[in-house]
Design an enzyme around this catalytic site. Structure first.
Site, mmCIF file in Angstrom:
data_model
loop_
_atom_site.group_PDB
_atom_site.id
_atom_site.type_symbol
_atom_site.label_atom_id
_atom_site.label_comp_id
_atom_site.label_asym_id
_atom_site.label_seq_id
_atom_site.Cartn_x
_atom_site.Cartn_y
_atom_site.Cartn_z
ATOM 1 C CG ASP A 137 -22.250 -30.283 -10.725
ATOM 2 O OD1 ASP A 137 -21.070 -30.244 -10.961
ATOM 3 O OD2 ASP A 137 -23.241 -29.655 -11.653
ATOM 4 C CB CYS A 160 -19.902 -35.557 -14.390
ATOM 5 S SG CYS A 160 -20.979 -34.678 -12.987
ATOM 6 C CG ASP A 161 -24.357 -32.437 -14.201
ATOM 7 O OD1 ASP A 161 -24.513 -33.355 -14.632
ATOM 8 O OD2 ASP A 161 -24.864 -31.910 -13.088
ATOM 9 C CB CYS A 168 -27.597 -38.295 -12.231
ATOM 10 S SG CYS A 168 -26.348 -37.769 -10.811
ATOM 11 C CB SER A 191 -29.646 -29.832 -9.320
ATOM 12 O OG SER A 191 -29.365 -31.028 -10.006
#
Length: 577
Positions: A88, A129-130, A201, A479
């Site tokens: 993302d 990741c997401d 992140c 997000s």
């Protein structure tokens, strides 16, 4: 442990390894250096989302080797394979974001097809990741095989002028730069230091939220999600996960034995108390759907409403995933929830023991900075709130972590945009007013297509110092790094004729996260009249290909934006074929 005996007559891999008719299959396996003994052991798929797209995925390949060592030590034969990831952070703010949510279901589909095609008996899934985290967990539940999930780990925070910085700071810096509050040189320095390592992140954005979910729901080993990606100590969790899946095969503990309604409720508690991403409200119903469990956005939000928020993580708070790990991680968080009677202790975990038994082993005390005592939370209700009203009959969701109660009520005139690009351009040019409710529509799962996240727009508002002076609603998503009064997942979406499709500039909108309300000051008669005049969904440019297929299949956000009938319609049990 290798001496354990497994009954292959009840495992799917017998279809490719046993009997004279499978001699051609075995010849392929000998070609890859697999021994006779290994051929007749249980076969374990080791699925990773490794790629070179972004730092969140780059360490998964190394960690998979540790998982394979654990499988071998436990008496199994590991077979590594990869699937896609759309990251993302790279896809954000342009057309690429349309691929993000669709990639979740593509990951699930490709893992399912690989497992079915090669008759693997169990699954260890690694994701960074997401969307890859829920995608991998959905595959586990859909196949209902013995499964262990392992997160690739978070990124280390960057350092600038003595303070921690993360990618959220860079997104918000773009707004400051546009507002003339940051020079080219300052932006250049920040972008070079914000992301210093491999890993996802670091704030409580979607990846770390779903990593916490993986532990809370029981599919991951306790505390396995905590250590940052660069720590080679993560390999110990990889090896332990490989050994754990062999234990699950032996005990015939399958994914749906672990992922129950109670386990989903435990997971929702952890999302709420950590101020997790609103995307948790999308992915938990999707995981439930794979098991045939009724657990939609309203069910998730009911749990959010009465769960205290006591873990101080960015973006609403001050700390990042590395800090949570050092404070004791998810096990300490869940132990605090247990003190308040908010955890179902009888749920199974990937260890083969119950959640309650695992929490009995936790002896760390809360640190009072990252993890507050549940008796003295940051706020008494969860960091994520569900909304409902005549503007969103099928619900909407907002993250309120870090917002004062006075900031959780907003009434203002609508400023309507028909796509994210229109809104972002207006924000860049400051073509909006304080007190307005910015409406971005036609960005839902079907209408986008792809239900894009709006971080570029919300970060620009924050960077301009307007994050608390306007509100924003969309049938798209936000997000996990989004701050401010930003309401997503408005349903039904515009493409399905929801009320958001009927809004006009100046309509007065009320958002009340305290009461759980999202409404527009229009009578039912006026909404009906506008619906009669509605010209139908906006035509997109995606008339072919993967996104066209996704738009045809995808359902509403309330039920997780899913693309198939789910566990309730299942007639064929893969493990028992």
């Amino acid at each position: 442990m290798k001496n354990r005996q497994f009954d292959k007559s009840k495992l799917p891999s017998r279809h490719v390894t046993e009997g004279p008719s499978r001699a051609p299959h075995r010849s392929y396996f000998y070609a890859m250096g697999i021994s006779e003994a290994e051929i007749h052991q249980p076969w374990v798929g080791v699925a990773t989302c490794w790629n070179e797209a972004a730092p969140c995925n780059i360490s998964l390949n190394r960690q998979a080797q540790a998982v394979k060592m654990g499988v071998k030590a436990g008496g199994g034969t590991p077979r590594e394979f990869t699937t896609i990831t759309v990251t993302d952070g790279v896809a954000m703010g342009h057309e690429g974001m349309r691929s993000s949510l669709a990639s979740r279901d593509a990951i699930t589909d490709t893992v399912e097809l690989t497992m079915r095609g090669h008759c693997y008996d169990a699954l260890v899934g690694l994701a960074g990741c997401d969307k890859s985290l829920p995608g991998m967990m959905m595959a586990m539940v859909r196949l209902n095989v013995p499964s262990v999930f392992i997160y690739g780990g978070s990124i280390l925070p960057g350092k600038l002028d003595g303070r921690d910085v993360v990618v959220q700071d860079v997104f918000e810096a773009v707004g400051k730069h546009q507002a003339g509050q940051m020079s080219d040189a300052e932006l250049d320095i920040l972008e070079r230091v914000a992301c210093p390592s491999a890993g996802a992140c670091g704030g409580q954005y979607t990846a770390n939220t779903m990593a916490c979910v993986s532990e809370a729901i029981g599919l991951a080993l306790p505390n396995s999600s905590g250590a940052p990606a660069p720590y080679e100590s993560r390999d110990q969790y990889g090896e332990a996960s490989g050994m754990a899946v062999m234990n699950l095969i032996e005990k015939n503990i399958r994914a749906r034995d672990i992922v129950t309604r109670k386990a989903l409720e435990n997971a929702a508690r952890v999302v709420a108390c950590t101020g997790g991403s609103t995307n948790g409200g999308l992915h938990l119903p999707a995981i439930a759907h794979e098991a045939g469990i009724d657990f939609d956005l309203f069910d998730v939000c009911d749990i959010f409403r009465d769960t205290p928020y006591f873990v101080n993580l960015r973006p609403g708070g001050d700390y990042v995933a590395k800090d949570l790990y050092e404070a004791g991680g998810v096990p300490v968080v869940m132990r605090e929830l247990r003190k308040a009677g908010l955890i179902h202790e009888d749920c199974l975990s990937a260890t083969g023991r119950t959640i309650g038994e695992e929490l009995d082993l936790v002896d760390r005390a809360v640190d009072g900075k990252v993890i507050h005592p549940v008796e003295t939370p940051i706020t008494p209700t969860g960091g994520v709130v569900g909304l409902k009203g005549n503007l969103a009959p099928e619900g909407a969701i907002v993250k309120v972590a870090g917002m004062a109660a006075t900031e959780q009520v907003f009434t203002g005139p609508a400023r309507v945009f028909d796509c994210e690009e229109e809104a972002f351009e207006a924000v860049q040019k400051r073509q909006y007013k304080e007190g307005e409710v910015i409406v971005i529509r036609n960005e839902g799962p079907a209408g986008g297509p792809g239900m894009r996240e709006m971080l570029s727009t919300t970060a620009a508002l924050s960077g301009q110092g307007m994050g608390k002076k306007v509100a924003l609603i969309t049938d798209g998503r936000f997000s996990g790094a989004t701050r401010g009064f930003c309401v997503g997942h408005v349903g039904p979406e515009a493409a399905h004729g929801g009320p958001i499709a009927l809004l006009r500039d100046g309509d007065m909108i009320t958002l009340d996260a305290v009461k759980g309300e999202i409404s527009v000051a229009l009578s039912d008669a006026e909404l009906d009249a506008r619906k009669a005049d509605w010209k139908g969904p906006r035509q997109t440019e995606y008339a072919t290909g993967a996104l066209w297929k996704y738009a045809q299949l995808v359902g509403g956000a309330r039920y997780g934006a899913v693309t198939h009938p789910g566990g309730k319609s299942e007639r064929h049990v893969y493990m028992d074929q």
